[in-house]
Every structure is written in structure tokens, then in C-alpha cells.
Scaffold this active site. Structure first.
Site, PDB file in Angstrom:
ATOM      1  N   PHE A 170       0.870  -1.180   0.000  1.00  0.00           N
ATOM      2  CA  PHE A 170       0.000   0.000   0.000  1.00  0.00           C
ATOM      3  C   PHE A 170       0.911   1.237   0.000  1.00  0.00           C
ATOM      4  O   PHE A 170       1.910   1.267   0.719  1.00  0.00           O
ATOM      5  CB  PHE A 170      -0.900  -0.010   1.241  1.00  0.00           C
ATOM      6  CG  PHE A 170      -1.972   1.023   1.193  1.00  0.00           C
ATOM      7  CD1 PHE A 170      -3.137   0.799   0.485  1.00  0.00           C
ATOM      8  CD2 PHE A 170      -1.812   2.241   1.833  1.00  0.00           C
ATOM      9  CE1 PHE A 170      -4.133   1.765   0.412  1.00  0.00           C
ATOM     10  CE2 PHE A 170      -2.798   3.221   1.769  1.00  0.00           C
ATOM     11  CZ  PHE A 170      -3.958   2.979   1.063  1.00  0.00           C
TER      12      PHE A 170
ATOM     13  N   ARG B 124     -12.755  -3.530  -7.425  1.00  0.00           N
ATOM     14  CA  ARG B 124     -12.525  -4.377  -6.240  1.00  0.00           C
ATOM     15  C   ARG B 124     -13.840  -4.666  -5.536  1.00  0.00           C
ATOM     16  O   ARG B 124     -14.674  -3.786  -5.372  1.00  0.00           O
ATOM     17  CB  ARG B 124     -11.664  -3.656  -5.202  1.00  0.00           C
ATOM     18  CG  ARG B 124     -10.290  -3.332  -5.561  1.00  0.00           C
ATOM     19  CD  ARG B 124      -9.483  -2.927  -4.317  1.00  0.00           C
ATOM     20  NE  ARG B 124     -10.138  -1.917  -3.472  1.00  0.00           N
ATOM     21  CZ  ARG B 124      -9.623  -1.458  -2.333  1.00  0.00           C
ATOM     22  NH1 ARG B 124      -8.475  -1.942  -1.881  1.00  0.00           N
ATOM     23  NH2 ARG B 124     -10.245  -0.538  -1.623  1.00  0.00           N
TER      24      ARG B 124
ATOM     25  N   ASP C 245       1.499  -5.835   7.686  1.00  0.00           N
ATOM     26  CA  ASP C 245       0.417  -4.851   7.666  1.00  0.00           C
ATOM     27  C   ASP C 245      -0.859  -5.660   7.418  1.00  0.00           C
ATOM     28  O   ASP C 245      -1.043  -6.254   6.348  1.00  0.00           O
ATOM     29  CB  ASP C 245       0.682  -3.838   6.545  1.00  0.00           C
ATOM     30  CG  ASP C 245      -0.448  -2.823   6.404  1.00  0.00           C
ATOM     31  OD1 ASP C 245      -1.568  -3.091   6.868  1.00  0.00           O
ATOM     32  OD2 ASP C 245      -0.204  -1.756   5.804  1.00  0.00           O
TER      33      ASP C 245
ATOM     34  N   TYR D 110     -10.989   0.218  10.408  1.00  0.00           N
ATOM     35  CA  TYR D 110     -12.190   0.728   9.737  1.00  0.00           C
ATOM     36  C   TYR D 110     -12.638  -0.141   8.571  1.00  0.00           C
ATOM     37  O   TYR D 110     -13.636   0.154   7.927  1.00  0.00           O
ATOM     38  CB  TYR D 110     -12.007   2.183   9.280  1.00  0.00           C
ATOM     39  CG  TYR D 110     -10.690   2.477   8.587  1.00  0.00           C
ATOM     40  CD1 TYR D 110     -10.465   2.117   7.272  1.00  0.00           C
ATOM     41  CD2 TYR D 110      -9.669   3.125   9.270  1.00  0.00           C
ATOM     42  CE1 TYR D 110      -9.255   2.390   6.655  1.00  0.00           C
ATOM     43  CE2 TYR D 110      -8.455   3.413   8.658  1.00  0.00           C
ATOM     44  CZ  TYR D 110      -8.253   3.038   7.351  1.00  0.00           C
ATOM     45  OH  TYR D 110      -7.055   3.303   6.750  1.00  0.00           O
ATOM     46  N   LYS D 111     -11.907  -1.227   8.281  1.00  0.00           N
ATOM     47  CA  LYS D 111     -12.317  -2.092   7.176  1.00  0.00           C
ATOM     48  C   LYS D 111     -13.166  -3.232   7.750  1.00  0.00           C
ATOM     49  O   LYS D 111     -14.310  -3.032   8.117  1.00  0.00           O
ATOM     50  CB  LYS D 111     -11.091  -2.606   6.426  1.00  0.00           C
ATOM     51  CG  LYS D 111     -10.244  -1.472   5.823  1.00  0.00           C
ATOM     52  CD  LYS D 111      -9.061  -2.045   5.051  1.00  0.00           C
ATOM     53  CE  LYS D 111      -8.042  -0.982   4.683  1.00  0.00           C
ATOM     54  NZ  LYS D 111      -8.506  -0.056   3.651  1.00  0.00           N
TER      55      LYS D 111
END
Ligand code: PLP
Length: 416
Positions: free
Chosen positions: A120, A375, A198, A223-224
Site C-alpha cells: 500500500f 474491487r 500490515d 475501519y475495514k
């Protein structure tokens, strides 16, 4: 424990919406709405400063000051880790800065950080800054792609006696490709380096076993798949064996062994608590604490099984549509082997942005990543096999009607 992990009733999702973006922002758990209201109106509104120690109608050990430790206890089973190894606070980017500096200090005679090219971007930016700050060198390795060894050979090729830390994103945010965490950790450590993961796209959707993998460090957002809301605090995990030597770059008063002694010299707290910096974000931590209750009694192995079933169902449907519309050049960007894939399926398409927007217009929410990736994330706690059928029906209709070419979808929003 039960194998049925679907608990959509615990989430405040709009009726009829197929939400396949939990890998970006998780859905709102109803418990969060109630909790945040109570924290704002009662704990802050009435309890005021006293709530740091004990909010109105709360028990001992339920003060705001205890929130990070309470949240760590809830996260521990989802990470396969001890609660005393988890710090909660800051953003993932800040957590990465702290761990990358601390890891380099744990390996003072080594001067190379290794990251995967598919990482990322924030991980790369932070690593570049850490290298500038400490005079280190950044070395890239290939991502795992769909190689059956889960990336072991790719990492091995980048290792030598200079490598201090290998920091990898467990699930590739673009393709969903999954590293073989225990095997990669082993080769990294055999070379004398530290292994960091990560876990932003892993925790809450995959079985994560940090202790079992033998890893050294990990970070991740909440938050995912952990559904704690936009910008909710990240977590940092440090294996217990490193705690005494851990030297984080930002020494704040909350990481002091006695913050309220108000001394000018910094004596770090024992353990991972020394990663704490400033005043904990109480509203966000309360939301996270409540959000994690949706995992109460949930077996993460069952979540992973459900996730694999959902992504397999989606891949099979997409394959059929790709054959039916060969002219569309729709292809699978994710590994075909579910063992090598996280809880997302990514598709390549020349008009991926338009495709995603046309699906959103039909009530199927995914997202777009530059240049050509659509996605779709599958959060097994609120996405059902019937939702996957609906998503495939919508995709079929979009392709048949060439809706993705609609000029309305040509202009990109700031957040894609
Ligand atoms: C793998 C990964 N790492 C880091 C981040 C950035 O996290 P933060 O915005 O909390 O710093 C993200 C955000 O989506 C991510 O997917």
C-alpha cells in the site's frame, strides 16, 4: 461457537443494498450507534472529566483511560495474540512509522528495509521517510502474485545480512493476493531480520495467528473488516520478546510509566504501552470497542470458510460473464486459488471505473483502484450468498446494457 457467521441484523445496512466495500470502510454495527450516543450524552455530557476514571453508570476499570486496554483485549483473539502485546491508537501510517523506526533500532548493525513493490503506498512513503531519517536503504521485493509458495522465493531473493526489517502487506490491496505469513516470517528471521505484517486487509475477514506465525511486529487499521468507522484508530502488535528493548520514536506522556507525575524525564511504560503517545481518542475508541462486539462468539476459522465460499461463488459467476462478453476484456486480477487470496476479488477491465459506478447505481457497492481494477470485498458477517447472486445479476445487466460506458461515469470522484 457456530459455523453460521452471518449476522447482518447487527449492522445498520440499508435494506436491499449489496455492500461489497467492507475492505475499504466496514458497515455500521448498530451497537456503535448506541455506544457513541451514550459516550457523548452521558459520559462526556454529564460525567465530564470524571469519566476518565469512571463514567456515570460504568463499573470499575471502565474509565476512558482503560479503553485502549479494553479494546486490546477484544482484538487479541482476532489477531491470535496476547492483549498485552497490542497497542491501539493513531493511524496505520503513524503506527508504521513507529514500528519501522523501532525495528531498525532493534537491529542497529543493519541498514536495509525491505518492502514489497505491491505494498500500500503509505507503507512505502513511511519507509522512504524512515530511511531518510535514519540513513537506511529501501529495497523492493516482488509481491506474492499467485505463486504457490505464497511469496517465499520473492522475499528470499531480497534477503542478506544487511536487512533489518521486512515489512509486507499481508493482503495486496489491489489484487487480494495473500502472503504465506508463517513461511515468509521463517525465511526472514533465518536471515536475522525482523518480520512485520500490515494486516489492514486481513483482520476480521481472515484467520490471523500472529503468535503461531512467529512474526515480530504487525500493524492494522480498524475501519475495514473491523467496522469501527471512518478514520478509527489503528493497532500495533509487538511480540512480547521485543518489549523490553522497544524504543519508539515518539515519546509522549501516555507512554510514560507515570503520566500524572508530570516529570520532565521520560520513563517508558513497560511493554507495548510505551507506544502510546497522546490523549487517547475516546469517541473513536468507544466506537471501536462497541464495533468489536459483533465478533463475540464468532469462530474466525468459520469466517474464513465463509469468505472463501463467497469469493469462489463470485469468481465462478464472473468467469461465466467474462466468457459470455469476451469483447469486454473482463478478467480476474486476484489469484484463482482461494488459499492464496484474501477476502476480496478484483477484476481487470478497461473501463473499471465506469463498471463500478454502474454497479453502485444498481445498489451493488464496490470500489475502483487505478488504473483498471474493480474491487469487491466480502465481509462474511454481513454479506450472504444471496448478495453474491444479486451482485452477479447486476454485473450481467451492466455488461449487457453497456451501462459502464454512460458518460455520467467518466468523471472521477475524489475518493474512488
Ligand atoms: C494495507 C494498508 N495499509 C495502510 C493503510 C493506510 O492506513 P491509515 O489511513 O490508517 O494510515 C491502508 C488504507 O487503506 C491500507 O489498506
Amino acid at each position: 461457537m457456530t459455523d453460521d457467521v452471518l449476522r447482518r441484523e447487527l449492522f445498520a445496512l440499508p435494506e436491499g443494498l449489496v455492500y461489497l466495500d467492507g475492505n475499504s470502510l466496514g458497515a455500521l454495527p448498530r451497537a456503535v450507534e448506541d455506544r457513541v450516543r451514550t459516550v457523548v450524552t452521558e459520559e462526556w455530557g454529564t460525567g465530564l472529566i470524571g469519566s476518565w476514571n469512571r463514567p456515570p453508570s460504568a463499573g470499575p476499570g471502565e474509565g476512558w483511560i482503560d479503553l485502549p486496554a479494553r479494546v486490546a483485549r477484544r482484538l487479541a483473539p482476532l489477531l491470535g495474540a496476547g492483549a498485552d502485546e497490542i497497542h491501539v491508537g493513531e493511524s496505520t501510517s503513524q503506527a508504521l512509522f513507529a514500528t519501522m523506526v523501532a525495528a531498525s533500532r532493534l537491529r542497529p548493525d543493519r541498514s536495509v528495509l525491505v518492502l514489497d513493490r505491491t505494498t500500500f503506498p503509505t507503507d512505502a512513503y513511511v519507509a522512504q521517510s524512515v530511511c531518510r531519517l535514519l540513513g537506511l536503504t529501501l529495497r523492493w521485493c516482488d509481491g506474492p502474485g499467485d505463486s504457490p509458495d505464497g511469496g517465499v522465493a520473492a522475499v528470499e531473493a531480497a534477503l542478506d545480512d544487511d536487512v533489518a526489517l521486512v515489512s509486507l502487506t499481508h493482503v495486496d490491496f489491489r489484487t487480494g493476493a495473500l502472503w504465506a505469513m508463517p513461511e515468509v516470517t521463517r525465511v526472514v528471521q533465518e536471515a536475522g531480520a525482523l518480520a512485520q505484517w500490515d494486516l489492514c486487509h486481513s483482520t476480521g475477514a481472515l484467520e490471523v495467528d500472529l503468535a503461531g506465525s512467529g512474526a515480530d511486529l504487525a500493524v492494522g487499521c480498524t475501519y475495514k473488516y473491523l467496522n469501527a468507522g471512518p478514520g478509527s484508530p489503528a493497532y500495533t502488535w509487538v511480540a512480547r520478546r521485543h518489549h523490553d528493548d522497544l524504543d519508539p520514536p515518539v515519546a509522549g506522556w501516555m507512554g510514560h510509566t507515570e503520566p500524572f507525575a508530570m516529570r520532565l524525564d521520560h520513563t517508558p511504560r513497560r511493554g507495548v504501552g510505551r507506544l502510546a503517545v497522546g490523549t487517547p481518542p475516546v469517541l473513536a475508541l468507544s466506537a471501536l470497542d462497541a464495533a468489536l462486539t459483533v465478533f463475540d462468539g464468532v469462530d474466525m476459522a468459520a469466517v474464513r470458510r465463509a469468505s472463501v465460499a463467497l469469493t469462489e461463488q463470485f469468481v465462478a459467476g464472473v468467469d461465466t460473464l467474462a466468457r459470455r462478453h469476451a469483447e469486454e476484456q473482463l478478467s480476474l486480477a486476484s489469484p484463482r486459488d482461494p488459499e492464496r487470496r484474501g477476502s476480496q476479488v478484483s477484476l481487470r477491465h478497461p473501463h473499471a471505473y465506469g463498471l463500478v459506478q454502474a454497479l453502485v447505481a444498481r445498489g451493488v457497492v464496490g470500489d475502483f483502484r487505478d488504473p483498471d481494477i474493480a474491487r469487491f470485498g466480502f465481509a462474511p458477517l454481513y454479506v450472504s450468498p444471496a448478495d453474491v447472486d444479486s451482485a452477479l445479476e447486476a454485473l450481467a445487466a451492466v455488461l449487457a446494457g453497456r451501462e459502464h460506458h454512460d458518460p455520467r461515469y467518466a468523471e472521477r470522484h475524489a475518493v474512488t
